[in-house]
Design a protein around this motif. Structure first.
Motif, PDB file in Angstrom:
ATOM      1  N   ILE A  22      20.520 -25.439 -18.685  1.00 21.64           N
ATOM      2  CA  ILE A  22      21.529 -25.102 -17.679  1.00 21.64           C
ATOM      3  C   ILE A  22      22.900 -24.991 -18.339  1.00 21.64           C
ATOM      4  N   HIS A  23      23.203 -25.916 -19.221  1.00 22.82           N
ATOM      5  CA  HIS A  23      24.482 -25.869 -19.932  1.00 22.82           C
ATOM      6  C   HIS A  23      24.628 -24.547 -20.688  1.00 22.82           C
ATOM      7  N   GLU A  24      23.586 -24.158 -21.413  1.00 25.09           N
ATOM      8  CA  GLU A  24      23.633 -22.909 -22.175  1.00 25.09           C
ATOM      9  C   GLU A  24      23.812 -21.705 -21.251  1.00 25.09           C
ATOM     10  N   ARG A  25      23.168 -21.748 -20.114  1.00 23.71           N
ATOM     11  CA  ARG A  25      23.255 -20.649 -19.156  1.00 23.71           C
ATOM     12  C   ARG A  25      24.652 -20.522 -18.567  1.00 23.71           C
ATOM     13  N   LEU A  26      25.340 -21.655 -18.385  1.00 27.16           N
ATOM     14  CA  LEU A  26      26.615 -21.651 -17.664  1.00 27.16           C
ATOM     15  C   LEU A  26      27.848 -21.803 -18.550  1.00 27.16           C
ATOM     16  N   LYS A  27      27.671 -22.056 -19.833  1.00 27.73           N
ATOM     17  CA  LYS A  27      28.813 -22.429 -20.674  1.00 27.73           C
ATOM     18  C   LYS A  27      29.909 -21.376 -20.754  1.00 27.73           C
ATOM     19  N   ARG A  34      29.991 -20.372 -11.895  1.00 31.30           N
ATOM     20  CA  ARG A  34      29.216 -21.619 -11.888  1.00 31.30           C
ATOM     21  C   ARG A  34      28.963 -22.078 -10.457  1.00 31.30           C
ATOM     22  N   TRP A  35      29.975 -21.953  -9.617  1.00 34.03           N
ATOM     23  CA  TRP A  35      29.832 -22.317  -8.196  1.00 34.03           C
ATOM     24  C   TRP A  35      28.752 -21.462  -7.545  1.00 34.03           C
ATOM     25  N   ALA A  36      28.767 -20.178  -7.796  1.00 32.59           N
ATOM     26  CA  ALA A  36      27.763 -19.273  -7.229  1.00 32.59           C
ATOM     27  C   ALA A  36      26.361 -19.628  -7.727  1.00 32.59           C
ATOM     28  N   TYR A  37      26.246 -19.973  -9.004  1.00 31.17           N
ATOM     29  CA  TYR A  37      24.950 -20.373  -9.562  1.00 31.17           C
ATOM     30  C   TYR A  37      24.393 -21.562  -8.794  1.00 31.17           C
ATOM     31  N   TRP A  38      25.226 -22.594  -8.599  1.00 30.90           N
ATOM     32  CA  TRP A  38      24.736 -23.794  -7.923  1.00 30.90           C
ATOM     33  C   TRP A  38      24.463 -23.547  -6.446  1.00 30.90           C
ATOM     34  N   GLN A  39      25.224 -22.691  -5.813  1.00 28.25           N
ATOM     35  CA  GLN A  39      24.922 -22.344  -4.423  1.00 28.25           C
ATOM     36  C   GLN A  39      23.563 -21.657  -4.330  1.00 28.25           C
ATOM     37  N   GLU A  40      23.316 -20.741  -5.245  1.00 26.53           N
ATOM     38  CA  GLU A  40      22.053 -20.002  -5.271  1.00 26.53           C
ATOM     39  C   GLU A  40      20.874 -20.946  -5.532  1.00 26.53           C
ATOM     40  N   ARG A  41      21.032 -21.834  -6.499  1.00 22.03           N
ATOM     41  CA  ARG A  41      19.949 -22.771  -6.835  1.00 22.03           C
ATOM     42  C   ARG A  41      19.698 -23.744  -5.681  1.00 22.03           C
ATOM     43  N   THR A  42      20.757 -24.189  -5.009  1.00 23.93           N
ATOM     44  CA  THR A  42      20.608 -25.089  -3.870  1.00 23.93           C
ATOM     45  C   THR A  42      19.859 -24.405  -2.744  1.00 23.93           C
ATOM     46  N   GLU A  43      20.200 -23.155  -2.478  1.00 25.89           N
ATOM     47  CA  GLU A  43      19.515 -22.407  -1.420  1.00 25.89           C
ATOM     48  C   GLU A  43      18.041 -22.215  -1.755  1.00 25.89           C
TER      49      GLU A  43
END
Length: 62
Positions: A22-27, A34-43
């Motif tokens: 995840i770190h490598e994907r978002l660094k 990053r906010w959009a990534y976590w919103q998508e993963r949460t959904e």
């Protein structure tokens, strides 16, 4: 006590590998990305949970 060389499954190592991926994907992403990534993963997680709960609550008809 089991030593790490005897373990068949190491949950801590698995968690660390996942965190590193995840770190490598978002660094190089912006805060908004990053906010959009976590919103998508949460959904996606909520969707999987709803599917699982729906399947476990179904009872066979008698």
């Amino acid at each position: 006590m089991t030593t790490s060389s005897e373990k068949e499954f190491d949950a801590v190592a698995m968690k660390r590998r996942a965190a590193q991926r995840i770190h490598e994907r978002l660094k190089d992403k912006s805060r908004d990305e990053r906010w959009a990534y976590w919103q998508e993963r949460t959904e996606a997680l909520r969707h999987r949970q709803e599917q699982t709960q729906g399947n476990s609550q179904e009872t066979p008809e008698s």
